[in-house]
Design an enzyme around this catalytic site. Structure first.
Site, PDB file in Angstrom:
ATOM      1  N   ASP A   1      -9.826  -4.518  -5.598  1.00 54.61           N
ATOM      2  CA  ASP A   1      -9.325  -3.520  -4.655  1.00 54.61           C
ATOM      3  C   ASP A   1      -9.947  -2.162  -4.981  1.00 54.61           C
ATOM      4  O   ASP A   1      -9.662  -1.581  -6.032  1.00 54.61           O
ATOM      5  CB  ASP A   1      -7.798  -3.437  -4.754  1.00 54.61           C
TER       6      ASP A   1
ATOM      7  N   HIS B   1      -8.386  -4.889  -0.893  1.00 53.59           N
ATOM      8  CA  HIS B   1      -7.115  -4.272  -0.492  1.00 53.59           C
ATOM      9  C   HIS B   1      -6.449  -5.003   0.666  1.00 53.59           C
ATOM     10  O   HIS B   1      -5.227  -5.093   0.712  1.00 53.59           O
ATOM     11  CB  HIS B   1      -7.357  -2.812  -0.106  1.00 53.59           C
TER      12      HIS B   1
ATOM     13  N   SER C   1       0.845  -1.192   0.000  1.00 57.83           N
ATOM     14  CA  SER C   1       0.000   0.000   0.000  1.00 57.83           C
ATOM     15  C   SER C   1       0.886   1.248   0.000  1.00 57.83           C
ATOM     16  O   SER C   1       1.735   1.403  -0.880  1.00 57.83           O
ATOM     17  CB  SER C   1      -0.963  -0.046   1.179  1.00 57.83           C
TER      18      SER C   1
END
Length: 263
Positions: free
Chosen positions: A207, A236, A138
């Site tokens: 996601d 995610h 991320s």
């Protein structure tokens, strides 16, 4: 001077939308039966960040883990355990303002903290005579991509990460006018072009926090050798749960293919 003050103020506002640190540690690797050591890493001679060193017996590699924008290292114990079970030693660190790390989070600090942690991880990898692998997830993917020109890295894993802040602002806040002044922030899209090591990209195709398309764009901008793994049905935060054992099999395959490089 006025414009400089305004710019600093805007940057502070932007950072408040990016970083969500938690100072409280909720556990340690001991909770999952992993031995570990606290490390304190000095950044730029004055800032000090906190890290955990989790050494595996007879490791196949050292992994520098760059975590996402919320929580702290203690919220990544499951990630640590999964890598440890693969026979990997892990150095995981908190950016400034997270956990026990001192100072305040910012984009500039993120990159500086990652460089300092990478240097320490490189020392540990050389001591064990094994490859150094950088893993960014991320927002941690931006920290990892900021290391593409650092010496001694054998490979890089980028999971559920993005191109630049402008693209993320369009998705999260529906602000189409941000491109001209946010494209340079957290600009992995430009930095990835300078990568010098094998790259493994992982992204869930469902996601909606960091859209799959941004991960693909970053992959397309990267030089070879590279590989993109799409996890069908994953969002995610559930890539491991969705992919199951295949997730770790892919990590092991990639890491086992790497060779130690000189720093």
């Amino acid at each position: 001077m006025f414009l400089g003050v305004v710019s600093m103020g805007l940057n502070g506002i932007i950072d408040s939308f990016v970083f969500f640190p938690d100072k409280q540690l909720i556990g340690t690797p001991n909770d999952l039966e992993m031995d570990y050591r606290n490390l304190w890493i000095t950044v730029e001679k004055e800032k000090i960040i906190h890290a955990w060193w989790v050494p595996a017996p007879d490791p196949g590699a050292v992994v520098l883990f760059c975590h996402g924008n919320a929580g702290n290292i203690s919220h990544r114990l499951d990630n640590l355990a999964g890598l440890y079970r693969l026979g990997l030693s892990v150095l995981i660190f908190d950016y400034r303002g997270y956990g026990k790390s001192r100072g305040s989070a910012s984009e500039e600090a993120l990159y500086a903290d990652a460089r300092a942690a990478c240097a320490r991880a490189g020392e540990l990898a050389r001591q064990a005579a094994v490859p150094l692998v950088v893993f960014g997830r991320s927002l941690g993917g931006a920290a990892a991509v900021g290391l593409v020109e650092e010496p001694g890295i054998s490979g890089m894993i980028l999971e559920s990460t993005f191109t630049n802040l402008a693209d993320m602002a369009k998705v999260q806040y529906h602000l189409p006018w941000t491109g001209s002044w946010l494209a340079g922030r957290f600009n992995s899209l430009d930095r990835i072009k300078n990568a010098r090591t094998p790259l493994l990209f992982i992204h869930g195709n469902q996601d909606y926090i960091v859209p799959f398309e941004l991960g693909k764009r970053l992959f397309q901008a990267a030089p070879e050798p590279k590989e993109f793994i799409a996890i069908e049905g994953a969002g995610h935060n559930d890539t491991i749960e969705t992919a199951g054992q295949a997730y770790y099999e892919k990590l092991a395959q990639f890491i086992n293919s790497l060779k130690m490089v000189e720093s």
